[in-house]
Design a protein around this motif. Structure first.
Motif, PDB file in Angstrom:
ATOM      1  N   SER A 110       0.846  -1.188   0.000  1.00 38.68           N
ATOM      2  CA  SER A 110       0.000   0.000   0.000  1.00 38.68           C
ATOM      3  C   SER A 110       0.885   1.243   0.000  1.00 38.68           C
ATOM      4  N   ILE A 111       0.680   2.112  -0.994  1.00 43.00           N
ATOM      5  CA  ILE A 111       1.528   3.288  -1.142  1.00 43.00           C
ATOM      6  C   ILE A 111       0.870   4.550  -0.600  1.00 43.00           C
ATOM      7  N   GLY A 112      -0.443   4.680  -0.790  1.00 43.07           N
ATOM      8  CA  GLY A 112      -1.110   5.861  -0.276  1.00 43.07           C
ATOM      9  C   GLY A 112      -2.467   6.089  -0.908  1.00 43.07           C
ATOM     10  N   ILE A 113      -3.208   7.055  -0.362  1.00 43.96           N
ATOM     11  CA  ILE A 113      -4.524   7.422  -0.883  1.00 43.96           C
ATOM     12  C   ILE A 113      -4.383   8.779  -1.575  1.00 43.96           C
ATOM     13  N   PHE A 114      -4.627   8.796  -2.871  1.00 45.10           N
ATOM     14  CA  PHE A 114      -4.457   9.983  -3.690  1.00 45.10           C
ATOM     15  C   PHE A 114      -5.837  10.589  -3.976  1.00 45.10           C
ATOM     16  N   HIS A 115      -6.066  11.813  -3.530  1.00 44.71           N
ATOM     17  CA  HIS A 115      -7.359  12.455  -3.700  1.00 44.71           C
ATOM     18  C   HIS A 115      -7.462  13.193  -5.038  1.00 44.71           C
ATOM     19  N   ASP A 116      -8.668  13.154  -5.607  1.00 43.53           N
ATOM     20  CA  ASP A 116      -8.992  13.917  -6.813  1.00 43.53           C
ATOM     21  C   ASP A 116      -8.083  13.598  -7.995  1.00 43.53           C
ATOM     22  N   LYS A 126       7.592   2.460  -9.065  1.00 44.94           N
ATOM     23  CA  LYS A 126       7.972   3.415  -8.021  1.00 44.94           C
ATOM     24  C   LYS A 126       7.838   4.853  -8.515  1.00 44.94           C
ATOM     25  N   ARG A 127       8.292   5.089  -9.730  1.00 46.20           N
ATOM     26  CA  ARG A 127       8.235   6.461 -10.248  1.00 46.20           C
ATOM     27  C   ARG A 127       6.797   6.876 -10.550  1.00 46.20           C
ATOM     28  N   PHE A 128       5.960   5.935 -10.988  1.00 41.31           N
ATOM     29  CA  PHE A 128       4.554   6.248 -11.248  1.00 41.31           C
ATOM     30  C   PHE A 128       3.916   6.875 -10.001  1.00 41.31           C
ATOM     31  N   CYS A 129       4.159   6.264  -8.858  1.00 42.52           N
ATOM     32  CA  CYS A 129       3.570   6.768  -7.609  1.00 42.52           C
ATOM     33  C   CYS A 129       4.045   8.182  -7.307  1.00 42.52           C
ATOM     34  N   LYS A 130       5.307   8.449  -7.548  1.00 40.80           N
ATOM     35  CA  LYS A 130       5.841   9.784  -7.287  1.00 40.80           C
ATOM     36  C   LYS A 130       5.283  10.807  -8.277  1.00 40.80           C
ATOM     37  N   GLU A 131       5.132  10.402  -9.542  1.00 45.06           N
ATOM     38  CA  GLU A 131       4.587  11.315 -10.550  1.00 45.06           C
ATOM     39  C   GLU A 131       3.111  11.612 -10.285  1.00 45.06           C
ATOM     40  N   LEU A 132       2.380  10.614  -9.772  1.00 44.95           N
ATOM     41  CA  LEU A 132       0.952  10.800  -9.509  1.00 44.95           C
ATOM     42  C   LEU A 132       0.702  11.848  -8.432  1.00 44.95           C
ATOM     43  N   LEU A 133       1.682  12.072  -7.579  1.00 46.67           N
ATOM     44  CA  LEU A 133       1.554  13.087  -6.535  1.00 46.67           C
ATOM     45  C   LEU A 133       1.262  14.469  -7.134  1.00 46.67           C
ATOM     46  N   LYS A 134       1.774  14.724  -8.339  1.00 44.41           N
ATOM     47  CA  LYS A 134       1.597  16.028  -8.987  1.00 44.41           C
ATOM     48  C   LYS A 134       0.134  16.298  -9.335  1.00 44.41           C
ATOM     49  N   THR A 170       5.650  12.775   1.783  1.00 42.82           N
ATOM     50  CA  THR A 170       6.555  12.095   2.724  1.00 42.82           C
ATOM     51  C   THR A 170       6.071  10.681   3.006  1.00 42.82           C
ATOM     52  N   GLU A 171       4.750  10.541   3.191  1.00 37.68           N
ATOM     53  CA  GLU A 171       4.158   9.226   3.465  1.00 37.68           C
ATOM     54  C   GLU A 171       4.377   8.269   2.288  1.00 37.68           C
ATOM     55  N   VAL A 172       4.176   8.768   1.072  1.00 40.25           N
ATOM     56  CA  VAL A 172       4.336   7.941  -0.128  1.00 40.25           C
ATOM     57  C   VAL A 172       5.796   7.516  -0.304  1.00 40.25           C
ATOM     58  N   GLU A 173       6.704   8.452  -0.142  1.00 45.91           N
ATOM     59  CA  GLU A 173       8.123   8.122  -0.285  1.00 45.91           C
ATOM     60  C   GLU A 173       8.567   7.112   0.773  1.00 45.91           C
ATOM     61  N   LYS A 174       8.018   7.241   1.972  1.00 42.99           N
ATOM     62  CA  LYS A 174       8.337   6.281   3.032  1.00 42.99           C
ATOM     63  C   LYS A 174       7.782   4.903   2.694  1.00 42.99           C
ATOM     64  N   ALA A 175       6.559   4.854   2.153  1.00 45.14           N
ATOM     65  CA  ALA A 175       5.940   3.575   1.780  1.00 45.14           C
ATOM     66  C   ALA A 175       6.764   2.877   0.700  1.00 45.14           C
ATOM     67  N   ILE A 176       7.280   3.653  -0.241  1.00 42.92           N
ATOM     68  CA  ILE A 176       8.112   3.075  -1.299  1.00 42.92           C
ATOM     69  C   ILE A 176       9.408   2.540  -0.713  1.00 42.92           C
ATOM     70  N   ARG A 177      10.010   3.298   0.211  1.00 46.07           N
ATOM     71  CA  ARG A 177      11.245   2.832   0.858  1.00 46.07           C
ATOM     72  C   ARG A 177      10.994   1.567   1.662  1.00 46.07           C
ATOM     73  N   ASN A 178       9.874   1.517   2.366  1.00 48.13           N
ATOM     74  CA  ASN A 178       9.541   0.332   3.162  1.00 48.13           C
ATOM     75  C   ASN A 178       9.332  -0.890   2.272  1.00 48.13           C
ATOM     76  N   ALA A 179       8.684  -0.666   1.124  1.00 52.48           N
ATOM     77  CA  ALA A 179       8.478  -1.770   0.182  1.00 52.48           C
ATOM     78  C   ALA A 179       9.814  -2.277  -0.319  1.00 52.48           C
ATOM     79  N   THR A 180      10.715  -1.351  -0.626  1.00 54.72           N
ATOM     80  CA  THR A 180      12.046  -1.727  -1.090  1.00 54.72           C
ATOM     81  C   THR A 180      12.785  -2.505  -0.013  1.00 54.72           C
ATOM     82  N   ALA A 181      12.679  -2.040   1.215  1.00 60.07           N
ATOM     83  CA  ALA A 181      13.367  -2.704   2.327  1.00 60.07           C
ATOM     84  C   ALA A 181      12.821  -4.104   2.571  1.00 60.07           C
ATOM     85  N   SER A 182      11.535  -4.308   2.272  1.00 56.88           N
ATOM     86  CA  SER A 182      10.922  -5.615   2.542  1.00 56.88           C
ATOM     87  C   SER A 182      11.081  -6.585   1.379  1.00 56.88           C
TER      88      SER A 182
END
Length: 242
Positions: free
Chosen positions: A118-124, A154-162, A172-184
């Motif tokens: 789970s990476i995050g909830i993106f509104h609108d 990974k980059r898709f999630c970061k681009e969607l933030l825009k 910050t939450e999304v970047e942390k989720a991506i790092r956690n996924a990478t770590a796991s």
């Protein structure tokens, strides 16, 4: 059709050749850098809150899953329509990639998901925003699918933030989720250790690993080139002894 042509001497280089699953108008506006047209399409698109996951299927291929956000229950409604976005082979022999986008019922793919992060909830955000993020996430350096599909996700999630109204607040939450996924374990290197395949002629020689995992890094590519050069010589010497 957007075609990013990357001139490279790397024999393992790929390029994105097919974006036919995306809206022609969105692709054309993106290619022409027509911000006015893109903004218009984004403004009139059906927006919603989406929960975004990075998933890995049973073949250790990474992809994005976007589902409208109704509750905190992780993808519990199997009849729910989800949008699947991924970087995949268009023509493996010709070294071409395709950006695939498909709207389908979760029940059709749930049994093929090995891991879901789970990476995050993106509104609108909207289907148009997904397509724009996918085009932005198209890799600039191409190697092999195992590595590129991970980086694309990974980059898709970061681009969607825009495109999300809450993009700045959840960055910050999304970047942390991506790092956690990478770590796991969500890395090409770690996934490649688990991959089993017999689809390539060198599998038995490389101990049963998919050739794409072997060339997922530059060291592997170098060793493979040396192997290709040395292998025929070794075979010839062995045959001459018979």
């Amino acid at each position: 059709m957007v075609e990013k042509v990357l001139r490279s001497y790397d024999p393992f280089a790929y390029k994105v050749n097919n974006v036919s699953d995306l809206d022609v108008g969105v692709v054309r506006a993106f290619k022409d850098k027509d911000k006015s047209s893109l903004n218009s399409k984004l403004s009139f698109a059906d927006k919603s809150a989406y929960k975004v996951y990075i998933c890995v299927n049973n073949s250790y291929h990474a992809f994005i899953l976007c589902t409208r956000y109704y509750s905190d229950t992780i993808m519990s409604d199997t009849l729910l329509d989800v949008t699947r976005i991924e970087l995949c082979f268009e023509d493996e022999k010709a070294r071409m990639y395709k950006i695939r986008r498909k709207l389908e019922a979760f029940v059709n793919i749930k049994n093929n998901i090995k891991k879901a992060y789970s990476i995050g909830i993106f509104h609108d955000v909207s289907e148009v925003a997904f397509q724009c993020a996918a085009l932005q996430a198209s890799p600039n350096v191409y190697s092999v699918l195992l590595d590129d599909c991970v980086e694309f996700s990974k980059r898709f999630c970061k681009e969607l933030l825009k495109y999300a109204s809450n993009g700045n607040s959840i960055r910050t939450e999304v970047e942390k989720a991506i790092r956690n996924a990478t770590a796991s374990g969500f890395t090409a290197e770690k996934l490649s250790r688990e991959m089993q395949s017999s689809g390539y002629w060198m599998n038995s020689f490389l101990g049963g690993s998919d050739i794409s995992t072997f060339v997922a890094n530059r060291k592997g590519k170098f060793l493979l080139v040396i192997l290709i050069i040395v292998y025929p010589i070794v075979v010839t010497l062995l045959m001459s002894r018979k």
